[in-house]
Design a protein around this motif. Structure first.
Motif: not given
Length: 413
Positions: A204, A209, A212-215, A331-332, A365, A367
């Protein structure tokens, strides 16, 4: 009515924010800092003066002056060689120790292979402490260690860093972090954290990441672990056990798991299952990361058995990812450790199962990525965790470490 923050609290917050910026993003000019942090230049100058006096950063002229007329803005650089942490990583097949400087630079490291099986805690502490002391001796005389953290492949209680469950390592009631800190004698505690959580933190902040704050980070070794970042923060749960994705049951009629259940995620996608499907699980055959990579390489060269093994494991990996996407809407999803190689060899199958197993809205969305930090993700995460305190309150922490007999007064609101 609650009073607002004092000027001193604001100053200390701004010091930490500025130091964290150059720690994660690298050297930056005063002008860039002012624009990025939303502070005026006089405030930036005061903050950098304080951090320079504390030995945390240095200011210098840009190495490549721009073409603008007038005096160039000074560049603020973290003092990587003077301020460092110790990072420890216990994996199934190796022990790694690194001295990591402010700014994330790995200054020096020691890594040794270790045989699988139970490892005596006293031998473990001796090996880690010996390697760490060798690294500390190579640091400059004015260098200071501001923290230490250890990545452990098991369940760790957040309140006291107690290891509740650890495969291949029975530590009993031993407080591993406390015991290691006493052996080191550096005056800093050694935090103990789940390795996959630290991998998520590292990716992160410094890997795939970033931004990207949601992984979700999935880490494969012998077993499978996970770290979940929600809103930029590591999800720990009530006691710090959050993220035990490897023990999410995906196939109730499946293989027995070391945790006592059946059909856990790690029993369907872990190293042992892949090697068994590939016909490479005989006692005299290689195991570990190289063995997993050998299966992937064989599949790339057209080996039908290896391809089938990756297809079967990739199917279950896809089911697990689909469940996580439905529950957390990340998000990832990042694949690290041996799962990095497994995903690269089965990406098409994982994506196919995800397309049918996850709801359209949350999967739209998401990834799927591999860990940019490779095998060092958990080690880098340990370093970032160890830096957390000094980044939150830099001058106070450094003052306390350099003069432990007279701890700095802590201002509270």
């Amino acid at each position: 009515m609650k009073a607002g923050p004092s000027q001193e609290e604001i100053r200390r917050h701004n010091l930490g924010t500025l130091l964290r910026f150059v720690h994660l993003r690298g050297p930056a000019s005063r002008a860039v800092l002012a624009e990025s942090l939303g502070l005026n230049r006089s405030t930036i100058m005061a903050l950098t003066t304080d951090l320079t006096a504390a030995g945390l950063v240095r200011e210098e002229l840009p190495r490549r002056p721009g073409r603008r007329a007038g005096r160039p803005s000074l560049v603020v650089r973290p003092e990587s060689t003077r301020v460092y942490v110790l990072a420890f990583d216990i994996a199934v097949d190796r022990l790694a120790v690194a001295r990591v400087g402010l700014g994330g630079t790995i200054l020096d490291r020691r890594e040794t292979a270790r045989p699988r099986g139970l490892l005596d805690p006293a031998d473990l502490i001796g090996a880690l402490a010996g390697a760490a002391r060798a690294l500390v001796r190579k640091a400059g005389r004015d260098a200071v260690c501001v923290g230490a953290a250890l990545a452990f492949p098991g369940i760790v209680r957040r309140s006291d860093d107690m290891i509740m469950f650890g495969p291949n390592l029975d530590v009993g009631d031993l407080q591993l972090g406390d015991a290691l800190a006493r052996r080191l004698g550096l005056g800093v505690p050694v935090a103990v954290c789940n390795d996959a959580n630290l991998g998520a933190l590292a990716e992160h902040e410094r890997g795939a990441g970033v931004g990207c704050d949601d992984l979700i980070y999935l880490h494969g070794d012998v077993g499978v672990g996970g770290g979940i970042i929600v809103g930029g923060t590591l999800l720990g749960g009530a006691d710090g056990y959050g993220g035990e994705i490897g023990h999410m049951v995906v196939n109730p009629g499946g293989r027995a798991c070391g945790c006592g259940s059946h059909g856990c995620f790690e029993t369907e996608v872990g190293e042992a299952t892949l090697l068994a499907h590939a016909g490479r699980d005989a006692p005299d055959r290689p195991v570990g990361r190289d063995a997993v990579r050998a299966v992937v390489d064989a599949a790339d060269r057209g080996d039908i058995v290896a391809r089938d093994a990756l297809h079967r494991v990739g199917t279950w990996l896809g089911f697990g990812v689909a469940n996580l996407v439905n529950v957390f809407n990340p998000g990832m999803v990042i694949f690290g450790g041996t799962l990095r190689d497994v995903y690269l060899g089965s990406a098409a199958q994982v994506r196919s199962v995800l397309a049918t197993g996850a709801l359209a809205a949350p999967r739209e969305r998401v990834r799927l990525r591999t860990a940019e930090l490779g095998d060092d993700a958990t080690l880098v995460g340990a370093a970032e965790f160890a830096f957390a305190e000094v980044l939150a309150d830099p001058v106070q922490v450094l003052a306390r470490l350099r003069d432990p007999a007279e701890p700095a007064e802590i201002v509270t609101g």
